[in-house]
Design an enzyme around this catalytic site. Structure first.
Site, PDB file in Angstrom:
ATOM      1  N   ASN A  13       1.560   9.863   1.268  1.00  0.00           N
ATOM      2  CA  ASN A  13       0.740  11.035   1.573  1.00  0.00           C
ATOM      3  C   ASN A  13       1.254  11.562   2.906  1.00  0.00           C
ATOM      4  O   ASN A  13       1.015  10.963   3.952  1.00  0.00           O
ATOM      5  CB  ASN A  13      -0.739  10.628   1.678  1.00  0.00           C
ATOM      6  CG  ASN A  13      -1.606  11.779   2.178  1.00  0.00           C
ATOM      7  OD1 ASN A  13      -1.155  12.932   2.220  1.00  0.00           O
ATOM      8  ND2 ASN A  13      -2.840  11.481   2.558  1.00  0.00           N
ATOM      9  N   TRP A  14       1.970  12.659   2.821  1.00  0.00           N
ATOM     10  CA  TRP A  14       2.641  13.159   4.033  1.00  0.00           C
ATOM     11  C   TRP A  14       1.680  13.832   5.016  1.00  0.00           C
ATOM     12  O   TRP A  14       2.041  14.112   6.142  1.00  0.00           O
ATOM     13  CB  TRP A  14       3.736  14.155   3.635  1.00  0.00           C
ATOM     14  CG  TRP A  14       4.939  13.530   2.983  1.00  0.00           C
ATOM     15  CD1 TRP A  14       5.047  12.259   2.491  1.00  0.00           C
ATOM     16  CD2 TRP A  14       6.206  14.158   2.764  1.00  0.00           C
ATOM     17  NE1 TRP A  14       6.297  12.057   1.969  1.00  0.00           N
ATOM     18  CE2 TRP A  14       7.037  13.216   2.121  1.00  0.00           C
ATOM     19  CE3 TRP A  14       6.723  15.429   3.028  1.00  0.00           C
ATOM     20  CZ2 TRP A  14       8.346  13.496   1.754  1.00  0.00           C
ATOM     21  CZ3 TRP A  14       8.024  15.712   2.661  1.00  0.00           C
ATOM     22  CH2 TRP A  14       8.827  14.756   2.041  1.00  0.00           C
ATOM     23  N   LYS A  15       0.494  14.185   4.553  1.00  0.00           N
ATOM     24  CA  LYS A  15      -0.496  14.888   5.383  1.00  0.00           C
ATOM     25  C   LYS A  15       0.102  16.194   5.911  1.00  0.00           C
ATOM     26  O   LYS A  15       0.884  16.804   5.200  1.00  0.00           O
ATOM     27  CB  LYS A  15      -0.999  13.958   6.496  1.00  0.00           C
ATOM     28  CG  LYS A  15      -1.449  12.604   5.929  1.00  0.00           C
ATOM     29  CD  LYS A  15      -2.186  11.750   6.896  1.00  0.00           C
ATOM     30  CE  LYS A  15      -2.593  10.459   6.188  1.00  0.00           C
ATOM     31  NZ  LYS A  15      -3.445   9.599   6.997  1.00  0.00           N
ATOM     32  N   HIS A  98      -9.616  12.808   0.170  1.00  0.00           N
ATOM     33  CA  HIS A  98      -9.093  12.005   1.285  1.00  0.00           C
ATOM     34  C   HIS A  98     -10.097  12.046   2.433  1.00  0.00           C
ATOM     35  O   HIS A  98     -10.740  13.064   2.678  1.00  0.00           O
ATOM     36  CB  HIS A  98      -7.725  12.543   1.734  1.00  0.00           C
ATOM     37  CG  HIS A  98      -7.041  11.594   2.667  1.00  0.00           C
ATOM     38  ND1 HIS A  98      -7.337  11.542   4.003  1.00  0.00           N
ATOM     39  CD2 HIS A  98      -6.111  10.642   2.442  1.00  0.00           C
ATOM     40  CE1 HIS A  98      -6.605  10.590   4.570  1.00  0.00           C
ATOM     41  NE2 HIS A  98      -5.850  10.023   3.636  1.00  0.00           N
ATOM     42  N   GLU A 100      -9.756  12.372   5.479  1.00  0.00           N
ATOM     43  CA  GLU A 100      -9.548  13.419   6.487  1.00  0.00           C
ATOM     44  C   GLU A 100     -10.148  14.744   6.021  1.00  0.00           C
ATOM     45  O   GLU A 100     -10.606  15.550   6.832  1.00  0.00           O
ATOM     46  CB  GLU A 100      -8.041  13.552   6.791  1.00  0.00           C
ATOM     47  CG  GLU A 100      -7.573  12.410   7.685  1.00  0.00           C
ATOM     48  CD  GLU A 100      -6.138  11.978   7.451  1.00  0.00           C
ATOM     49  OE1 GLU A 100      -5.367  12.729   6.815  1.00  0.00           O
ATOM     50  OE2 GLU A 100      -5.788  10.856   7.870  1.00  0.00           O
ATOM     51  N   GLU A 170      -9.257   3.529   0.731  1.00  0.00           N
ATOM     52  CA  GLU A 170      -8.734   3.696   2.087  1.00  0.00           C
ATOM     53  C   GLU A 170      -9.873   3.516   3.094  1.00  0.00           C
ATOM     54  O   GLU A 170     -10.619   4.472   3.359  1.00  0.00           O
ATOM     55  CB  GLU A 170      -8.126   5.093   2.241  1.00  0.00           C
ATOM     56  CG  GLU A 170      -7.004   5.380   1.275  1.00  0.00           C
ATOM     57  CD  GLU A 170      -6.052   6.433   1.821  1.00  0.00           C
ATOM     58  OE1 GLU A 170      -4.855   6.158   1.853  1.00  0.00           O
ATOM     59  OE2 GLU A 170      -6.511   7.514   2.249  1.00  0.00           O
ATOM     60  N   GLY A 176      -4.336   5.310  10.026  1.00  0.00           N
ATOM     61  CA  GLY A 176      -3.638   5.798  11.211  1.00  0.00           C
ATOM     62  C   GLY A 176      -4.014   5.047  12.483  1.00  0.00           C
ATOM     63  O   GLY A 176      -3.711   5.490  13.590  1.00  0.00           O
ATOM     64  N   SER A 216      -2.799   2.131   7.273  1.00  0.00           N
ATOM     65  CA  SER A 216      -1.853   1.380   8.121  1.00  0.00           C
ATOM     66  C   SER A 216      -1.014   0.374   7.336  1.00  0.00           C
ATOM     67  O   SER A 216      -0.741  -0.731   7.815  1.00  0.00           O
ATOM     68  CB  SER A 216      -2.587   0.674   9.266  1.00  0.00           C
ATOM     69  OG  SER A 216      -3.219   1.632  10.091  1.00  0.00           O
ATOM     70  N   GLY A 237       0.553   6.565   4.456  1.00  0.00           N
ATOM     71  CA  GLY A 237       0.581   7.728   5.352  1.00  0.00           C
ATOM     72  C   GLY A 237       1.833   7.720   6.212  1.00  0.00           C
ATOM     73  O   GLY A 237       2.933   8.039   5.749  1.00  0.00           O
ATOM     74  N   GLY A 238       1.668   7.304   7.467  1.00  0.00           N
ATOM     75  CA  GLY A 238       2.766   7.359   8.441  1.00  0.00           C
ATOM     76  C   GLY A 238       4.066   6.745   7.954  1.00  0.00           C
ATOM     77  O   GLY A 238       5.149   7.315   8.161  1.00  0.00           O
TER      78      GLY A 238
END
Ligand code: 13P
Length: 351
Positions: A13-15, A98, A100, A170, A176, A216, A237-238
């Site tokens: 998930n590149w956000k 999500h 966010e 999640e 993150g 994470s 994510g990251g």
């Protein structure tokens, strides 16, 4: 149920990261790096990157997903993107609910449900995210929160539709933050999610639903998380923004359990990625064959003779022992091709 029968997925998930040119460069590196992955590999990218992402991954095993979609087919919703628009582009997956979006953009379980229904109707596969906040975990209401989200987000979703849904757990406190849920915490909630799905849709459907872990996740902790019986992959994510990390997570996934390794080997055999070398010449093979055949005949005689004359065993055992071991040992080496997964899996000696 053996989890290797469920669809295994590693989704990035590149956000809000990567411009179209950066997306192209990243995917150009990701595609060859993950070509041997024995799981579905998905990159969920910002809307503006979808076009270049679809083009760059064409013909590869990397699927493309969006990060959200609206519930209406079209209309006065300035700035929104419909599921139909995504579908027509060739997008396959869409991340919905999500944390966010829930946290910063007023997403509720009701809107997640509406988007989920719209995505399914358009033929997209939703990755529906659930997860508790830190204080909810501290108040010991994680299960209530997750149960509520699953029930509301999947309200009116039929059993048939559920087959196209992936659930992502999640924990918000792990996103993150560098804090990962422990493998035990992840397994506990994944099993709980599966039980909720089983209550509503039955065990068979629950057993076939892929549930991903997100928060994470990195190469160093992926293997332990994925080794859990109810963790079917990850929403990353990251680490999805760095080729080496993304690939490292996929490799960790493959080697997360003996059954997963076996499943990988079988699928590589089927796809022709594994070559079987006998390691001996044709003449040696023929000689081995003749000797093995002879040994078989001798064994048959031995079995027959042992019933009648016990003393007759002796000379045959001497002959068997004197046969050259090397000639009886066609060594089978399964070699996994010229890629980083190269391992000599086994050397089976008949002798
Ligand atoms: P991180 O892997 O950066 O924690 O993000 C997880 C996530 O939110 C994936 O959807």
């Amino acid at each position: 149920m053996d989890k290797t029968k469920r669809k295994a997925i590693i989704a990035g998930n590149w956000k809000m990261n990567k411009t179209p040119s950066e997306a192209k460069a990243l995917l150009e590196a990701v595609v060859p790096a993950v070509k041997d992955a024995d799981c579905e590999v998905i990159a969920c990218v910002p809307f503006v990157d979808l076009s270049v992402a679809l083009e760059t991954t064409k013909g590869s095993n990397v699927k493309i997903g969006a990060e959200n979609c609206h519930w209406a087919e079209s209309g006065a919703f300035t700035g929104e993107i419909s599921a139909l628009m995504l579908k027509e582009m060739g997008v396959e997956y869409v991340v919905l609910g999500h944390s966010e979006r829930r946290q910063y953009f007023g997403e509720t379980d009701e809107t997640v449900n509406k988007r989920t229904k719209a995505a399914l109707a358009a033929g997209l596969k939703p990755i529906v995210c659930v997860g508790e906040l830190l204080w909810e975990r501290e108040c010991d209401i994680t299960e209530e929160v997750i149960a509520r989200q699953i029930k509301l987000d999947l309200f009116n979703v039929t059993a048939d539709e559920l087959k196209n849904i992936v659930i992502a757990y999640e924990p918000v406190w792990a996103i993150g933050t560098g804090k990962t849920a422990s493998p035990e915490q992840a397994q506990e909630i994944h099993a709980f999610i599966r039980s909720i799905v089983a209550n509503k849709y039955g065990k068979e459907i629950a057993d076939n639903t892929s549930i991903l872990y997100g928060g994470s996740c990195k190469p160093s902790n992926a293997k332990e998380l994925f080794a859990n019986p109810d963790v079917d992959g990850g929403l990353i994510g990251g680490a999805a923004l760095k080729v080496a990390d993304f690939k490292g997570i996929i490799d960790a996934f493959i080697f997360s359990s003996p059954s997963r390794i076996a499943a990988t080997l079988i699928s590589m055999c089927r796809s022709g990625d594994i070559f079987i070398h006998t390691g001996i010449t044709l003449a040696e093979t023929l000689l081995s064959f003749i000797l093995v055949l002879t040994a078989g005949i001798l064994l048959a005689i031995l079995l027959w003779a042992s019933d009648t004359v016990s003393g007759i065993l002796e000379p045959y055992l001497v002959i068997l022992n004197s046969l050259p071991k090397s000639a009886l040992a066609p060594v089978l080496i399964v070699w996994l091709g010229n890629n980083p997964k190269t391992i000599i899996v086994t050397a089976i000696s008949i002798a």
